[in-house]
Design an enzyme around this catalytic site. Sequence first.
Site, mmCIF file in Angstrom:
data_model
loop_
_atom_site.group_PDB
_atom_site.id
_atom_site.type_symbol
_atom_site.label_atom_id
_atom_site.label_comp_id
_atom_site.label_asym_id
_atom_site.label_seq_id
_atom_site.Cartn_x
_atom_site.Cartn_y
_atom_site.Cartn_z
ATOM 1 N N SER A 44 0.791 -1.259 -0.094
ATOM 2 C CA SER A 44 -0.119 -0.040 -0.092
ATOM 3 C C SER A 44 0.977 1.269 -0.184
ATOM 4 O O SER A 44 1.814 1.275 -0.920
ATOM 5 C CB SER A 44 -1.082 0.118 1.144
ATOM 6 N N ASP A 62 -10.141 -4.485 -5.622
ATOM 7 C CA ASP A 62 -9.426 -3.631 -4.411
ATOM 8 C C ASP A 62 -10.177 -2.437 -4.434
ATOM 9 O O ASP A 62 -10.063 -1.630 -5.247
ATOM 10 C CB ASP A 62 -7.996 -3.546 -4.811
ATOM 11 N N HIS A 70 -7.527 -5.394 -0.185
ATOM 12 C CA HIS A 70 -6.456 -4.388 -0.321
ATOM 13 C C HIS A 70 -5.485 -5.112 0.448
ATOM 14 O O HIS A 70 -3.945 -4.603 0.322
ATOM 15 C CB HIS A 70 -6.855 -3.029 0.153
#
Length: 305
Positions: free
Chosen positions: A95, A217, A246
């Site tokens: 991320s 996602d 995610h």
Amino acid sequence: MGIVEEAHNVKVLGTGNRFIVLAHGFGTDQSVWKHFVPHLVDGFRVVLYDNMGAGTTNPEYFDSEHHSSLEGYAYDLLSILEELQVESCIFVGHSVSAMIGAIASISRPDLFLKLIMVSGSPRYLNDVNYFGGFEQEDLNQLFTAMSENYKAWCYGFAPLAVGGDMDSVAVQEFSRTLFNMRPDIALIVSRTIFQSDMRQILKLVTVPCHIIQAEKDMAVPVMVSEYLHQQLGGQSIVEVIGTDGHLPQLSSPDVVIPVLLKHIQLNIEPISCQRNYHTFQNQEASSTNTTNADVSSLMKLEADL
């Protein structure tokens, strides 16, 4: 243990000669890699750490000015590597840490053999000729919900982010680490991440990049992975995996771990700078023309180091 190591809860596991660094995203901590670490310790020295602001860190160390930009987190990463005397590493960033690693690699490309970006995005807001997934109004509502009732927001956000219901072990684990964050710090960190725009620095990233993206996602549309592939300054390869959520390393470890292990061993050849859509075919990304934007903050980071 040095000051930086202590502040970031740094752990070094394994007995290998090569270093691999695992960096987590928003709302989690180093425990998000718990399924992956056992596959690495026999061949690598595995560096785990917590980004400042994670619930496992001392909130007194969180600097709202220093950590108001991703460059601040990149400086933290480089400080950790310096304190550990790491001369080169494979960096796996999930991320926001995908972009943190990218920024750090611009200042010190010699430290990074490759970047493995898991669910990374250079910008979350939609823009002209760019689909990041969110409108500003979406983010305003998110920030308002966090500030009004953080616990209730966590209960709603966790299943959406992970891609499951509250009975899911992965959702419960993500909820736990979200709850561990101090609400005011969580709001500052979320604003820093979701309002960031790193598109202008992608051309400056010259180390090889392996882009791993879940097919579904809620935070990062699949076309963002293709955008990264097109805009990065060095060689890159994309693999889209057939998972939902995610945090695939937490929710779908049986799927993502073999993919990560493959990309750790894979060296990108010039001819291989192509999409590798594992389970998702013919998804074309929207393109955008980036300009050579001001990178003074990055130059300042390099000068400080």
